[in-house]
Design an enzyme around this catalytic site. Structure first.
Site, PDB file in Angstrom:
ATOM      1  N   CYS A  13       0.832  -1.176   0.000  1.00 39.25           N
ATOM      2  CA  CYS A  13       0.000   0.000   0.000  1.00 39.25           C
ATOM      3  C   CYS A  13       0.873   1.234   0.000  1.00 39.25           C
ATOM      4  O   CYS A  13       2.064   1.162   0.257  1.00 39.25           O
ATOM      5  CB  CYS A  13      -0.900  -0.027   1.218  1.00 39.25           C
ATOM      6  SG  CYS A  13      -2.440   0.788   0.890  1.00 39.25           S
ATOM      7  N   CYS A  16       3.419   2.192   2.652  1.00 42.39           N
ATOM      8  CA  CYS A  16       4.680   1.454   2.751  1.00 42.39           C
ATOM      9  C   CYS A  16       5.830   2.337   2.323  1.00 42.39           C
ATOM     10  O   CYS A  16       6.938   2.253   2.836  1.00 42.39           O
ATOM     11  CB  CYS A  16       4.650   0.228   1.839  1.00 42.39           C
ATOM     12  SG  CYS A  16       3.359  -0.930   2.260  1.00 42.39           S
ATOM     13  N   ASP A 437      12.898  27.758 -32.342  1.00 44.99           N
ATOM     14  CA  ASP A 437      14.068  28.097 -33.124  1.00 44.99           C
ATOM     15  C   ASP A 437      13.647  28.037 -34.592  1.00 44.99           C
ATOM     16  O   ASP A 437      12.780  27.259 -34.955  1.00 44.99           O
ATOM     17  CB  ASP A 437      15.133  27.037 -32.804  1.00 44.99           C
ATOM     18  CG  ASP A 437      16.368  27.215 -33.641  1.00 44.99           C
ATOM     19  OD1 ASP A 437      16.869  28.343 -33.699  1.00 44.99           O
ATOM     20  OD2 ASP A 437      16.833  26.226 -34.231  1.00 44.99           O
TER      21      ASP A 437
HETATM   22  P1  ADP Z   1      19.416  30.037 -36.437  1.00 42.87           P
HETATM   23  O1  ADP Z   1      19.137  30.799 -35.183  1.00 42.87           O
HETATM   24  O2  ADP Z   1      18.363  30.314 -37.462  1.00 42.87           O
HETATM   25  O3  ADP Z   1      19.604  28.583 -36.208  1.00 42.87           O
HETATM   26  P2  ADP Z   1      22.298  30.570 -36.559  1.00 42.87           P
HETATM   27  O4  ADP Z   1      22.421  31.165 -35.208  1.00 42.87           O
HETATM   28  O5  ADP Z   1      22.877  29.242 -36.766  1.00 42.87           O
HETATM   29  O6  ADP Z   1      20.782  30.607 -37.085  1.00 42.87           O
HETATM   30  O7  ADP Z   1      22.931  31.582 -37.616  1.00 42.87           O
HETATM   31  C1  ADP Z   1      22.490  32.913 -37.704  1.00 42.87           C
HETATM   32  C2  ADP Z   1      22.956  33.559 -39.004  1.00 42.87           C
HETATM   33  O8  ADP Z   1      24.384  33.626 -39.023  1.00 42.87           O
HETATM   34  C3  ADP Z   1      22.588  32.791 -40.220  1.00 42.87           C
HETATM   35  O9  ADP Z   1      21.308  33.146 -40.695  1.00 42.87           O
HETATM   36  C4  ADP Z   1      23.661  33.205 -41.210  1.00 42.87           C
HETATM   37  O10 ADP Z   1      23.341  34.437 -41.800  1.00 42.87           O
HETATM   38  C5  ADP Z   1      24.870  33.413 -40.336  1.00 42.87           C
HETATM   39  N1  ADP Z   1      25.732  32.215 -40.306  1.00 42.87           N
HETATM   40  C6  ADP Z   1      25.934  31.378 -39.291  1.00 42.87           C
HETATM   41  N2  ADP Z   1      26.789  30.405 -39.604  1.00 42.87           N
HETATM   42  C7  ADP Z   1      27.126  30.608 -40.902  1.00 42.87           C
HETATM   43  C8  ADP Z   1      27.986  29.947 -41.834  1.00 42.87           C
HETATM   44  N3  ADP Z   1      28.672  28.854 -41.533  1.00 42.87           N
HETATM   45  N4  ADP Z   1      28.092  30.478 -43.068  1.00 42.87           N
HETATM   46  C9  ADP Z   1      27.406  31.570 -43.406  1.00 42.87           C
HETATM   47  N5  ADP Z   1      26.591  32.224 -42.579  1.00 42.87           N
HETATM   48  C10 ADP Z   1      26.459  31.786 -41.350  1.00 42.87           C
HETATM   49 MG    MG Z   2      19.984  26.732 -35.329  1.00 44.44          MG
END
Ligand code: ADP
Ligand code: MG
Length: 735
Positions: A13, A16, A437
């Protein structure tokens, strides 16, 4: 410090739980213990150097319990699940119920007849002398109490010896009192006449109460097992054998013999044995048992396949990448098992109450016994004493929360929603804001290049792409992957990168052909951005030479999901590192009205915090890897699982198959589970609050009404059974 989950034997129960926890907590070296009545498991944190399992076992043995080391390895568990486990105790109970229940019903009917004959003229008297009937009852009651009622009698003995009382003690004292009193009257009638006692006996109380409570326990055990069936079902999904490709031959081997990197052959209709990657062939696979998604998924070279899913028409070869406890199925089972045994915060209230319950009930029972004896009404004194003891079992109270949690977690698992613990489920039920996201959560995370623009005439469009791809090839960002793929499909020669650097949420830089090349977020206005595209700028030697525009498609279920969330009265916010304009465009497309854009990955948690400061209860849904800090900061973190890695530390809930449609489903499930728990607790409380005073005879002075202990016993069983049944309903809820 060691953490162990042990099976607890001998729990009858809910009270316990308190007994065991109280005893074990006192042992030096034991840090923490949590006993779960529904799963019959104990979670113990202890210092191995100070205390052993044997020592703990010794401590609770006197109370009638024992711990059993249950930490069987997942592999062996999966191997061994075939063939049913033997529940010895349960089987015993079943036999006992088969014996005592028909007798209880018979005795009950005769009792009703007797009451009828005494109150209504047209019902004839029982055609049997009272003395004979009493003798039969004496025999039946003796068998019932000493055989079926043994656990309750033992509880009485323990109560006297070790001052440890639980629910069984109450039932034991109650039924024993009725039995001893009646036996004395029957065997030594002179005592009765000497004390001027009424001639009625209460053997029927002993028999019927024990009979019904045993039946109640049996029903409860059955349904408890049913609420926990998910794990069994999951274990049953595991394939037993695999077809191994070895030295140019097909060999059938046991699944335990499969090693990592083995090449396995999957024939049409076959179950995929372990997790792996397709190396040749093509097929579609039914993954519904894992992800809850009904549509088969196409599999080609390089795609991930999951153990326990079922191949359709095609045939292919796969390379095993995860075996045993590492497979997705094993991880799912582990998570479900742990979650089912975890304690929801709401349960502590019920626990506190049932801890003080037993002593209070004993007090009330003795008080009513004494008070009614003082008024000279022996019948009433006895009936109220036994009635209070019998009706007061907080069994239903103890079952209210855990059974609902088990059913809720199980229903989740069957829909591809993995819940890490009861606390996450409880919190999820009361959230009011969902933060999503963008990339990979709302969108597919597979962007396509739409435009390549050259700004500097020294660099053609193809040159822009070539330089961009050269740097991006070291990045794992979805944008990077797309750019590199495009360059490769154009057969461009990518140069070597040096001094590569990745700036999270901004972009990448590196040296190509002794020139500094960067690919970064485009800052400023551009009509491509207005069109909802993600724009990156390519700079060489600090000067912008070109731009690449990418656009990601929405996930199929995105729009519908946002609608559902709004219907659930939940505020939806999009959080992204992308440009504000791009984000707003996508948000509009999908039906989200709030956007937080331009946020660096490490700042996402701060944004969540800001929402929480505005008293919002926030769920964050993201990919679980980049978004880990934000997932942790939120009330509940929901991770979108895409591969076979699902044991995500940062997330309270993991959605298989990266399906955001499961977000509103999870919220519904959480709300339904909490509703069920509250209903359960309410009914369990009401039943005791009303039942105890009535059993104590509070209505007698006004209406001449007293609760016969027989009905008390029935009500008690019924309340436990109804709580468990109510929880079971969760399993069939459409999400
Ligand atoms: P989210 O929040 O949409 O997941 P991220 O934080 O990963 O996006 O990236 C934000 C922005 O930074 C992207 O939209 C891009 O413009 C730029 N960015 C990030 N990483 C890269 C990369 N490897 N090459 C080119 N642009 C990048
Ligand atoms: Mg992301």
């Amino acid at each position: 410090m060691k953490n162990k989950i042990l099976k607890v034997k001998g729990m009858h129960c809910a009270s316990c739980k308190n007994l065991i926890e109280g005893r074990v907590k006192k042992i030096t070296g034991v840090e923490k213990i949590e006993v779960n009545f529904a799963t019959e498991q104990a979670k113990i944190n202890f210092d191995e150097t100070k205390v052993s399992l044997e020592k703990m076992n010794e401590e609770i043995k006197n109370l009638g319990y024992s711990f059993e080391d249950n930490e069987a390895k997942m592999e062996t568990k999966i191997m061994e699940h075939m063939g049913h486990e033997h529940h010895n105790e349960d089987e015993h109970l079943e036999h006992k119920v088969q014996f005592v229940f028909p007798i209880s019903v018979l005795v009950f009917l005769v009792m009703m007849w007797d009451i009828g004959a005494r109150t209504l003229n047209f019902i004839p008297n029982i055609p049997m002398p009272m003395e004979l009937w009493n003798l039969i009852l004496l025999i039946l009651a003796t068998v019932t109490i000493f055989w079926i009622g043994q656990p309750y009698l033992k509880a009485v003995v323990r109560a006297i010896k070790y001052k440890a009382v639980n629910m069984d003690t109450l039932i034991g004292i109650g039924t024993l009192t009725a039995y001893v009193y009646s036996a004395l009257l029957t065997l030594m009638p002179q005592i009765g006449s000497w004390l001027n006692l009424p001639t009625e006996t209460y053997f029927d109380v002993t028999i019927v109460v024990i009979g019904f409570i045993s039946l109640g326990k049996q029903l409860e055990t059955n349904s408890k097992r049913k609420t926990g069936e998910t794990i069994k079902k999951l274990l049953g999904l595991q394939a037993k054998t695999a077809l191994l490709w070895k030295d140019g031959k097909e060999v059938e081997v046991l699944i335990s013999e499969v090693k990592i990197d083995d090449v396995l052959i999957i024939k049409p209709g076959a179950k995929i044995p372990v997790d792996g990657i397709v190396v040749s062939g093509f097929s579609s696979v039914d993954e519904s048992m894992i992800s809850g998604e009904p549509l088969p998924v196409d599999k080609k070279n390089g795609d991930v396949v999951v153990g326990a899913t079922i191949n359709k028409q095609g045939s292919f070869r796969m390379r095993a990448t995860k075996i045993g406890a590492e497979t997705m199925l094993a991880q799912i089972i582990k998570i479900v098992e742990e979650a089912a045994g975890s304690v929801a915060p709401i349960q502590t209230l019920a626990d506190k109450i049932s801890a003080v319950f037993v002593p209070i009930v004993l007090l009330v029972a003795f008080l009513s016994l004494i008070i009614w004896l003082l008024t000279g009404n022996v019948t009433l004194a006895l009936l109220s004493f036994v009635g209070v003891l019998v009706i007061a079992c907080p069994c239903a109270l103890g079952l209210a929360t855990p059974t609902a949690i088990i059913a809720g977690v199980g229903a989740g698992a069957e829909n591809g929603i993995l819940i890490k613990n009861a606390e996450s489920l409880q919190k999820l039920a009361s959230i009011d804001t969902v933060v999503l996201d963008k990339t990979g959560t709302i969108t597919k995370g597979e962007p396509q290049i739409t435009d390549i623009i050259s700004i500097d005439k020294n660099y053609s469009e193809m040159e822009v792409l070539r330089y961009a791809a050269a740097v991006e090839k070291l990045s794992e960002h979805p944008l990077a992957v797309t750019i590199v793929q495009k360059a490769k499909s154009e057969k461009l020669e990518l140069g070597e990168v040096k001094k590569f650097e990745s700036k999270a949420g901004i972009g990448v830089v590196g040296m190509v052909n002794k020139k500094k090349v960067s690919v970064e977020k485009f800052e400023g206005n551009d009509e491509l951005i207005e069109m909802g595209k993600t724009l990156v700028a390519i700079k060489i030697g600090g000067k912008m030479v070109g731009k690449i525009a990418l656009s990601d498609t929405l996930k199929d279920e995105a729009i519908e999901t946002i609608k559902k969330l709004h219907r659930q009265k939940i505020e939806v916010i999009m959080l992204t590192g992308d440009n504000q304009k791009t984000a707003e465009y996508v948000a509009k497309e999908v039906g989200i009205d709030q956007v937080i854009a331009g946020v660096l990955p490490q700042e996402k948690a701060i944004k969540i915090r800001e929402l929480q400061d505005k008293r919002k209860k926030v769920v964050m849904a993201g990919d679980g890897i980049n978004d880990a800090p934000a997932l942790i900061q939120a009330e509940v973190g929901i991770a979108m699982a895409t591969g076979t890695d699902i044991a995500m530390e940062s997330a309270g809930i993991t959605l298989l198959g990266g399906d955001i449609g499961k977000i509103p489903q999870s919220i519904k499930l959480a709300r339904e589970t909490m509703k069920t728990i509250k209903q359960n607790l309410f009914w369990a409380f009401i039943y005791n609050i009303v039942g105890i005073p009535v059993a104590a005879g509070i209505l007698y002075p006004f209406f001449g009404l007293i609760l016969n202990p027989i009905f008390a016993g029935m009500a008690m069983s019924l309340s436990s059974v109804s709580v468990v049944t109510n929880s079971l309903r969760l399993k069939w809820k459409k999400l």
